[in-house]
Design a protein around this motif. Structure first.
Motif, mmCIF file in Angstrom:
data_model
loop_
_atom_site.group_PDB
_atom_site.id
_atom_site.type_symbol
_atom_site.label_atom_id
_atom_site.label_comp_id
_atom_site.label_asym_id
_atom_site.label_seq_id
_atom_site.Cartn_x
_atom_site.Cartn_y
_atom_site.Cartn_z
ATOM 1 N N GLY A 74 0.811 -1.196 0.045
ATOM 2 C CA GLY A 74 -0.130 -0.086 0.063
ATOM 3 C C GLY A 74 0.743 1.321 0.022
ATOM 4 O O GLY A 74 0.283 2.334 -0.395
ATOM 5 N N LEU A 75 1.936 1.376 0.715
ATOM 6 C CA LEU A 75 2.699 2.622 0.808
ATOM 7 C C LEU A 75 2.808 3.441 -0.412
ATOM 8 O O LEU A 75 2.495 4.598 -0.414
ATOM 9 N N ARG A 76 3.170 2.723 -1.637
ATOM 10 C CA ARG A 76 3.409 3.364 -2.998
ATOM 11 C C ARG A 76 2.220 4.075 -3.456
ATOM 12 O O ARG A 76 2.360 4.703 -4.161
ATOM 13 N N TYR A 77 1.080 3.350 -2.881
ATOM 14 C CA TYR A 77 -0.121 3.996 -3.652
ATOM 15 C C TYR A 77 -0.780 5.189 -2.634
ATOM 16 O O TYR A 77 -1.554 6.026 -3.038
ATOM 17 N N VAL A 78 -0.627 5.083 -1.369
ATOM 18 C CA VAL A 78 -1.325 5.782 -0.407
ATOM 19 C C VAL A 78 -0.298 7.032 -0.143
ATOM 20 O O VAL A 78 -0.815 8.377 -0.049
ATOM 21 N N TYR A 79 1.059 6.962 -0.257
ATOM 22 C CA TYR A 79 1.960 8.235 -0.095
ATOM 23 C C TYR A 79 3.154 8.094 -1.317
ATOM 24 O O TYR A 79 4.304 7.871 -1.245
ATOM 25 N N PRO A 80 2.490 8.047 -2.482
ATOM 26 C CA PRO A 80 3.406 8.193 -3.651
ATOM 27 C C PRO A 80 4.446 9.320 -3.758
ATOM 28 O O PRO A 80 4.148 10.455 -3.248
ATOM 29 N N GLU A 81 5.313 9.077 -4.368
ATOM 30 C CA GLU A 81 6.650 10.148 -4.226
ATOM 31 C C GLU A 81 7.145 9.898 -5.890
ATOM 32 O O GLU A 81 7.573 8.980 -6.180
ATOM 33 N N LEU A 91 20.808 10.811 2.210
ATOM 34 C CA LEU A 91 20.598 9.767 1.443
ATOM 35 C C LEU A 91 19.422 9.029 1.877
ATOM 36 O O LEU A 91 19.053 8.605 2.929
ATOM 37 N N THR A 92 18.613 8.586 0.850
ATOM 38 C CA THR A 92 17.424 7.532 1.155
ATOM 39 C C THR A 92 17.487 6.705 -0.248
ATOM 40 O O THR A 92 18.123 6.855 -1.063
ATOM 41 N N SER A 93 16.347 5.955 -0.270
ATOM 42 C CA SER A 93 16.086 4.868 -0.998
ATOM 43 C C SER A 93 17.297 3.964 -1.300
ATOM 44 O O SER A 93 17.964 3.482 -0.510
ATOM 45 N N HIS A 94 17.402 3.695 -2.493
ATOM 46 C CA HIS A 94 18.721 2.880 -3.186
ATOM 47 C C HIS A 94 19.849 3.640 -2.812
ATOM 48 O O HIS A 94 20.803 2.949 -2.918
ATOM 49 N N SER A 95 19.901 4.911 -2.475
ATOM 50 C CA SER A 95 21.348 5.611 -2.214
ATOM 51 C C SER A 95 21.743 5.404 -0.972
ATOM 52 O O SER A 95 23.079 5.923 -0.516
ATOM 53 N N ALA A 96 20.989 4.921 0.119
ATOM 54 C CA ALA A 96 21.257 4.799 1.671
ATOM 55 C C ALA A 96 21.487 3.565 1.690
ATOM 56 O O ALA A 96 21.008 2.415 1.200
ATOM 57 N N PRO A 97 22.259 3.089 2.964
ATOM 58 C CA PRO A 97 22.206 1.554 3.345
ATOM 59 C C PRO A 97 20.989 1.237 3.879
ATOM 60 O O PRO A 97 20.157 1.927 4.255
ATOM 61 N N ASP A 148 11.283 4.187 1.630
ATOM 62 C CA ASP A 148 11.056 4.996 0.299
ATOM 63 C C ASP A 148 11.653 4.272 -1.018
ATOM 64 O O ASP A 148 11.135 4.493 -2.030
ATOM 65 N N ALA A 149 12.387 3.182 -0.886
ATOM 66 C CA ALA A 149 12.527 2.333 -1.893
ATOM 67 C C ALA A 149 11.025 1.804 -2.313
ATOM 68 O O ALA A 149 11.067 1.422 -3.428
ATOM 69 N N LEU A 150 10.392 1.311 -1.410
ATOM 70 C CA LEU A 150 8.950 0.843 -1.766
ATOM 71 C C LEU A 150 8.053 2.066 -2.473
ATOM 72 O O LEU A 150 7.392 1.721 -3.447
ATOM 73 N N ARG A 151 8.411 3.160 -2.402
ATOM 74 C CA ARG A 151 7.541 4.293 -2.584
ATOM 75 C C ARG A 151 8.226 4.693 -3.899
ATOM 76 O O ARG A 151 7.267 4.957 -4.919
ATOM 77 N N VAL A 152 9.317 4.567 -4.428
ATOM 78 C CA VAL A 152 9.744 5.305 -5.519
ATOM 79 C C VAL A 152 10.523 4.399 -6.468
ATOM 80 O O VAL A 152 11.058 4.504 -7.651
ATOM 81 N N GLY A 153 10.959 3.004 -5.826
ATOM 82 C CA GLY A 153 11.713 2.127 -6.514
ATOM 83 C C GLY A 153 11.012 1.282 -7.712
ATOM 84 O O GLY A 153 9.806 1.359 -7.647
#
Length: 174
Positions: A74-81, A91-97, A148-153
């Motif tokens: 649900g995350l990417r649909y409820v809080y898309p980015e 750093l976040t998503s794939h750019s962070a550990p 965030d990787a789930l939101r934008v990846g």
């Protein structure tokens, strides 16, 4: 208790902070101080999470399998980015550990933050104080970067993020 009008983005931040704390005891005021969120917002958030079936009745235990389902589906649909302009930040998503250890990319994603030490495409955090809180808590930073990787990846990043979250939640749903 207030009427439940659905989850808010910072509810995810609060639940992930509780998981990041592991077995350490905590109070609402601890979460509020460490996340730079008011105590009333933490209390209201935990009430919403209880109604949503994401925490126990005493609001001290996160139902990790339920939260993972919400994050995964649900995350990417409820809080898309969508990444926007290049800014200074954290750093976040794939750019962070931990994802930056397995995913190579020329594009860094960051949460905008004036005191951040990296440049990249801006990803709006789930709460405005996420960058500040994550600089003080590496475990929380990893969990929110995976979210965030789930939101934008893309599919590959999302699949790896789910596996990493399962490890950190100590569950296996695959």
């Amino acid at each position: 208790m207030k009427k439940h009008n659905g989850m808010r983005p910072h509810d995810v931040v609060i639940l992930l902070k509780i998981i990041a704390k592991g077995d350490k005891p905590w109070f609402n005021k601890d979460l509020a101080n460490e996340l730079y969120i008011s105590q009333s917002e933490v209390s209201e958030s935990l009430n919403r999470s209880k109604i949503a079936g994401l925490v126990s009745g005493d609001k001290k235990q996160v139902f990790k399998a339920a939260l993972l389902d919400f994050l995964k589906y649900g995350l990417r649909y409820v809080y898309p980015e969508q990444p926007s302009s290049s800014v200074r930040g954290v750093l976040t998503s794939h750019s962070a550990p931990p994802l930056n250890e397995v995913i190579q990319s020329e594009q860094d994603y960051v949460w905008p933050y004036a005191l951040g030490s990296n440049r990249g495409f801006a990803i709006e955090p789930l709460h405005r104080n996420v960058p500040k809180a994550c600089l003080e808590d590496a475990k929380l930073h990893e969990l929110l970067a995976l979210a965030d990787a789930l939101r934008v990846g893309r599919a590959r990043e999302r699949n790896i993020a789910v596996k990493e979250l399962e490890k950190r939640f100590s569950i296996s749903l695959s």
